[in-house]
Scaffold this motif. Sequence first.
Motif, mmCIF file in Angstrom:
data_model
loop_
_atom_site.group_PDB
_atom_site.id
_atom_site.type_symbol
_atom_site.label_atom_id
_atom_site.label_comp_id
_atom_site.label_asym_id
_atom_site.label_seq_id
_atom_site.Cartn_x
_atom_site.Cartn_y
_atom_site.Cartn_z
ATOM 1 N N ILE A 1 0.836 -1.200 0.000
ATOM 2 C CA ILE A 1 0.000 0.000 0.000
ATOM 3 C C ILE A 1 0.872 1.252 0.000
ATOM 4 O O ILE A 1 0.596 2.224 -0.727
ATOM 5 N N ALA A 2 1.939 1.233 0.792
ATOM 6 C CA ALA A 2 2.847 2.384 0.842
ATOM 7 C C ALA A 2 3.478 2.635 -0.518
ATOM 8 O O ALA A 2 3.615 3.784 -0.962
ATOM 9 N N ASN A 3 3.853 1.567 -1.195
ATOM 10 C CA ASN A 3 4.456 1.692 -2.520
ATOM 11 C C ASN A 3 3.474 2.311 -3.508
ATOM 12 O O ASN A 3 3.834 3.178 -4.311
ATOM 13 N N ASP A 4 2.227 1.853 -3.457
ATOM 14 C CA ASP A 4 1.169 2.406 -4.309
ATOM 15 C C ASP A 4 0.984 3.891 -4.023
ATOM 16 O O ASP A 4 0.922 4.725 -4.941
ATOM 17 N N LEU A 5 0.915 4.236 -2.747
ATOM 18 C CA LEU A 5 0.647 5.609 -2.329
ATOM 19 C C LEU A 5 1.811 6.548 -2.642
ATOM 20 O O LEU A 5 1.637 7.591 -3.298
ATOM 21 N N PHE A 6 3.001 6.190 -2.195
ATOM 22 C CA PHE A 6 4.132 7.114 -2.290
ATOM 23 C C PHE A 6 4.668 7.224 -3.724
ATOM 24 O O PHE A 6 5.122 8.297 -4.131
ATOM 25 N N ASP A 7 4.624 6.127 -4.485
ATOM 26 C CA ASP A 7 5.039 6.223 -5.887
ATOM 27 C C ASP A 7 4.091 7.137 -6.659
ATOM 28 O O ASP A 7 4.526 7.887 -7.545
ATOM 29 N N PHE A 8 2.807 7.090 -6.326
ATOM 30 C CA PHE A 8 1.829 7.979 -6.970
ATOM 31 C C PHE A 8 2.138 9.436 -6.624
ATOM 32 O O PHE A 8 2.143 10.322 -7.498
ATOM 33 N N GLN A 9 2.417 9.682 -5.350
ATOM 34 C CA GLN A 9 2.676 11.050 -4.916
ATOM 35 C C GLN A 9 3.972 11.610 -5.504
ATOM 36 O O GLN A 9 4.084 12.813 -5.722
ATOM 37 N N ARG A 10 4.928 10.729 -5.790
ATOM 38 C CA ARG A 10 6.211 11.174 -6.359
ATOM 39 C C ARG A 10 6.195 11.153 -7.885
ATOM 40 O O ARG A 10 7.188 11.484 -8.521
ATOM 41 N N GLY A 11 5.061 10.740 -8.477
ATOM 42 C CA GLY A 11 4.936 10.757 -9.930
ATOM 43 C C GLY A 11 5.625 9.623 -10.637
ATOM 44 O O GLY A 11 5.786 9.655 -11.873
ATOM 45 N N ILE A 12 6.020 8.575 -9.908
ATOM 46 C CA ILE A 12 6.731 7.455 -10.521
ATOM 47 C C ILE A 12 5.813 6.624 -11.399
ATOM 48 O O ILE A 12 6.247 6.011 -12.385
ATOM 49 N N ASP A 13 4.526 6.582 -11.073
ATOM 50 C CA ASP A 13 3.578 5.767 -11.823
ATOM 51 C C ASP A 13 3.033 6.449 -13.070
ATOM 52 O O ASP A 13 2.193 5.881 -13.773
ATOM 53 N N GLU A 14 3.477 7.668 -13.356
ATOM 54 C CA GLU A 14 2.975 8.371 -14.526
ATOM 55 C C GLU A 14 3.539 7.747 -15.803
ATOM 56 O O GLU A 14 4.596 7.139 -15.804
ATOM 57 N N GLY A 15 2.804 7.891 -16.892
ATOM 58 C CA GLY A 15 3.258 7.349 -18.173
ATOM 59 C C GLY A 15 2.869 5.887 -18.328
ATOM 60 O O GLY A 15 1.980 5.372 -17.651
ATOM 61 N N VAL A 16 3.569 5.198 -19.226
ATOM 62 C CA VAL A 16 3.268 3.804 -19.532
ATOM 63 C C VAL A 16 3.729 2.919 -18.387
ATOM 64 O O VAL A 16 4.883 2.985 -17.957
ATOM 65 N N ARG A 17 2.831 2.088 -17.888
ATOM 66 C CA ARG A 17 3.170 1.181 -16.799
ATOM 67 C C ARG A 17 2.954 -0.250 -17.259
ATOM 68 O O ARG A 17 1.886 -0.608 -17.755
ATOM 69 N N LEU A 18 3.989 -1.095 -17.078
ATOM 70 C CA LEU A 18 3.913 -2.486 -17.497
ATOM 71 C C LEU A 18 3.418 -3.396 -16.383
ATOM 72 O O LEU A 18 2.901 -4.482 -16.645
ATOM 73 N N GLY A 19 3.600 -2.981 -15.143
ATOM 74 C CA GLY A 19 3.168 -3.794 -14.015
ATOM 75 C C GLY A 19 1.675 -3.699 -13.793
ATOM 76 O O GLY A 19 0.964 -2.971 -14.499
ATOM 77 N N PRO A 20 1.172 -4.431 -12.789
ATOM 78 C CA PRO A 20 -0.262 -4.367 -12.475
ATOM 79 C C PRO A 20 -0.691 -2.935 -12.184
ATOM 80 O O PRO A 20 0.083 -2.125 -11.666
ATOM 81 N N ALA A 21 -1.918 -2.615 -12.531
ATOM 82 C CA ALA A 21 -2.440 -1.262 -12.320
ATOM 83 C C ALA A 21 -2.397 -0.904 -10.840
ATOM 84 O O ALA A 21 -2.633 -1.745 -9.970
ATOM 85 N N ARG A 22 -2.085 0.343 -10.558
ATOM 86 C CA ARG A 22 -2.034 0.840 -9.192
ATOM 87 C C ARG A 22 -3.353 1.499 -8.822
ATOM 88 O O ARG A 22 -3.994 2.145 -9.648
ATOM 89 N N ALA A 23 -3.739 1.347 -7.559
ATOM 90 C CA ALA A 23 -5.040 1.853 -7.108
ATOM 91 C C ALA A 23 -5.109 3.369 -7.173
ATOM 92 O O ALA A 23 -6.119 3.944 -7.590
ATOM 93 N N ALA A 24 -4.045 4.046 -6.748
ATOM 94 C CA ALA A 24 -4.060 5.511 -6.758
ATOM 95 C C ALA A 24 -3.980 6.049 -8.177
ATOM 96 O O ALA A 24 -4.752 6.939 -8.560
ATOM 97 N N GLN A 25 -3.076 5.521 -8.961
ATOM 98 C CA GLN A 25 -2.903 5.984 -10.332
ATOM 99 C C GLN A 25 -4.171 5.789 -11.149
ATOM 100 O O GLN A 25 -4.532 6.635 -11.976
ATOM 101 N N SER A 26 -4.858 4.677 -10.908
ATOM 102 C CA SER A 26 -6.064 4.363 -11.671
ATOM 103 C C SER A 26 -7.295 5.082 -11.150
ATOM 104 O O SER A 26 -8.357 5.024 -11.776
ATOM 105 N N GLY A 27 -7.190 5.738 -10.001
ATOM 106 C CA GLY A 27 -8.322 6.451 -9.435
ATOM 107 C C GLY A 27 -9.297 5.564 -8.698
ATOM 108 O O GLY A 27 -10.402 5.997 -8.358
#
Length: 284
Positions: A57-83
Amino acid sequence: MNKQQAWVLAARPKTLPAALAPVLLSQSMAAAAGGFSWSLALVILLCALALQVAVNIANDLFDFQRGIDEGVRLGPARAAQSGWLSVRELQGGLILSLLLAVISGGWLVLQGGWPFALLGLASVLGVLAYSAGPVPLASHGLGEVTVFLFFGLLAVCGSYYLQRQTLPPDVWLAAVQMGLLTAAIMLVNNLRDRDSDALAGKTTLALWLGERATRLVYAALILLPFVLLPTNILSFVWCALPAALWLVLRIWRRYGIKLNRQLAQTALFCLLFALLRAFDFLAF
């Protein structure tokens, strides 16, 4: 996507074997040695799973806040990034999972004494420092080392000591084996995300090593646990060698999104290795 499904995806259940495997192995070793407590084993497992979910959960949250999940993502969809889940909801989930870990860990401190209070504090700080803070461990090439320490040495040795108050050499060996295999899970994750991590300014071991060397290191992490098996005993683990060789072969044939399957299969292989190693101690 309803909330229940979103929370399941945020918890990333395919990674949970990484928390289950070392505890299962250590507790089987303790049971084989005698003086085993089922209630203690269940609390240890609960604490380990709560920490794993908190990390996810922390990885999902903090990567979203730091903008790491922006752009093309190959891994499973993230809850925060996907809304699917808001930042506030993920913060609440993180607090809840950490609270569960602290409550169960508090009972373990009562069993093991003050050193386990320090280990518990280190575990909670590790959850937060993995993807947050001024120097996130996952963004500075330390993800595999962190996993090796926490899911290998700490998980196996710490949980065995709670049962037996001793740490014989075979426990340390099992801890190293689990650490290598859980590090392999992390390495596949970082191999898959090399390009997106580079764009986000996130440095991982896979970026440092390059693609070819990363695949070689992965093969070593999968095969070294077999090399470390004691030569003076029979072992059920050799039954898993074909699966290990298959994973090593597949890592050279899978790229991009296909590495998601490699990651899930590596996690299952880690659990398989732990089960077979547990049979060694219980049967012989």
